[in-house]
Write an enzyme that holds these catalytic residues in place. Sequence first.
Site, PDB file in Angstrom:
ATOM      1  CG  ASP A 111      -2.068  -1.028   0.957  1.00 57.28           C
ATOM      2  OD1 ASP A 111      -2.559  -1.115  -0.182  1.00 57.28           O
ATOM      3  OD2 ASP A 111      -2.416  -1.747   1.901  1.00 57.28           O
ATOM      4  CG  ASP A 169      -7.545  -4.672  -1.998  1.00 54.95           C
ATOM      5  OD1 ASP A 169      -7.920  -5.735  -2.518  1.00 54.95           O
ATOM      6  OD2 ASP A 169      -7.958  -4.283  -0.901  1.00 54.95           O
TER       7      ASP A 169
HETATM    8  N1  GLY Z   1      -7.114  -2.239   0.621  1.00 57.36           N
HETATM    9  C1  GLY Z   1      -7.973  -2.580   1.667  1.00 57.36           C
HETATM   10  C2  GLY Z   1      -9.388  -2.219   1.455  1.00 57.36           C
HETATM   11  O1  GLY Z   1      -9.862  -1.916   0.384  1.00 57.36           O
HETATM   12  O2  GLY Z   1     -10.082  -2.274   2.444  1.00 57.36           O
END
Ligand code: GLY
Length: 396
Positions: A111, A169
């Site tokens: 992330d 994600d």
């Molecule tokens: N990347 C984590 C979410 O979308 O909650």
Amino acid sequence: MKARLVAAVLLVLAVPTASAESMKHLSKRVFELARVQYTHLDDQLGPAEFPRSLHPDGSLWKSKQNWWCSGFWPGMLWYTFAGTNDPDMAARADRNTHKLDGLIETPTHHDIGFQLNSSFGNAGMIAGIAPGPVLRDGALKLAGRFNPRVGAIKSWESGKRGQYPVIIDNMMNLELLMRAARYFQLDTLRSIAITHARTTLRTHFRDDFTTCHLVDFDPQTGAVVTKKTVQGYSDTSVWARGEAWALYGYTMMARECAKCGLTAESREFLAQATGIGKWVAAHLPADGIPYWDFSDPARPNTWRDASAAAILASGFLDLARQLDSQDATLAKRFRKLARRQLKTLASAPYLAKAGQNGGFLLRHCVGNLPAGSEIDVPLTYADYYFLEALLRWQEK
Ligand code: GLY
């Protein structure tokens, strides 16, 4: 502050009925509200703190730099500056961006793309502030998680979620690689992003363009070990935010590939985004706000997720822009859908009133329902993509 609060309240009182309000008026109203709300929110934060959500008792839930969402807060402030031209918002955005200084020296996760792009990336694009080496170093760190045998970047460390877990994600973090490749002439970063997107396309998706949340790979052979959910209803369900990340992620990859003349790759990713977009368009409720999982059998008596709606709206606008010259009818349909989503989000019960909702704009988001966390609450990334979509609407 008081004068601004009064101005925002007056603007809210001046809202025409939802269908009659122009998008220009709606946008102005939301950005004015953001200025008031975020000033209040920022004033509650310490020098190393970021807003995350609200606790069940209504108090502010803060996070530190390492939380995956930390970059959205400076990004929300940069977007509010872009929408209002208020220098105070730029100063707050700059100060909050620098709360992320040193992030790449700490242990990071996939992330880092979200964290750096939304903060330093937007500082560059909106205020023209050169990011220094942080985007390059962050991108190199993200690329360090790539395993060529798997053909993908590892999302989370090995553990109960698998040996080599890759979540949908992660498509969003590729934007950092694509941008850094362009700014710093680092072609390897682009190749990694394209390979990751292709592996994800091949392994995560079902025939109808819906995606599972997580694919676990064997890191030695690259074989798929298992496909499952973490934040969705079930391993075979369609988790709304996962589908939203997929739509936005492939649309972004099509755009970024086109920018560097990779026409075939751009077409491949645009076709994927279009397939996802058609599936989503056919399965959204009439007001455009998805249930937290498209497959939850309790629908309609279950939670909506405003964060997924905001990500989808922003993604649909980017997709429509890219489709304009190829399929004007479909582009129009996606743009109309994004407009409906934005209108719903900018109205009750989703949009907070000035002074309410702890300083966030949107209500009714779901973070991680199976874990019992962040259910029917505000979330930073909902506000972030909502504002981004409004800016994209203005640019179209
Ligand atoms: N990347 C984590 C979410 O979308 O909650």
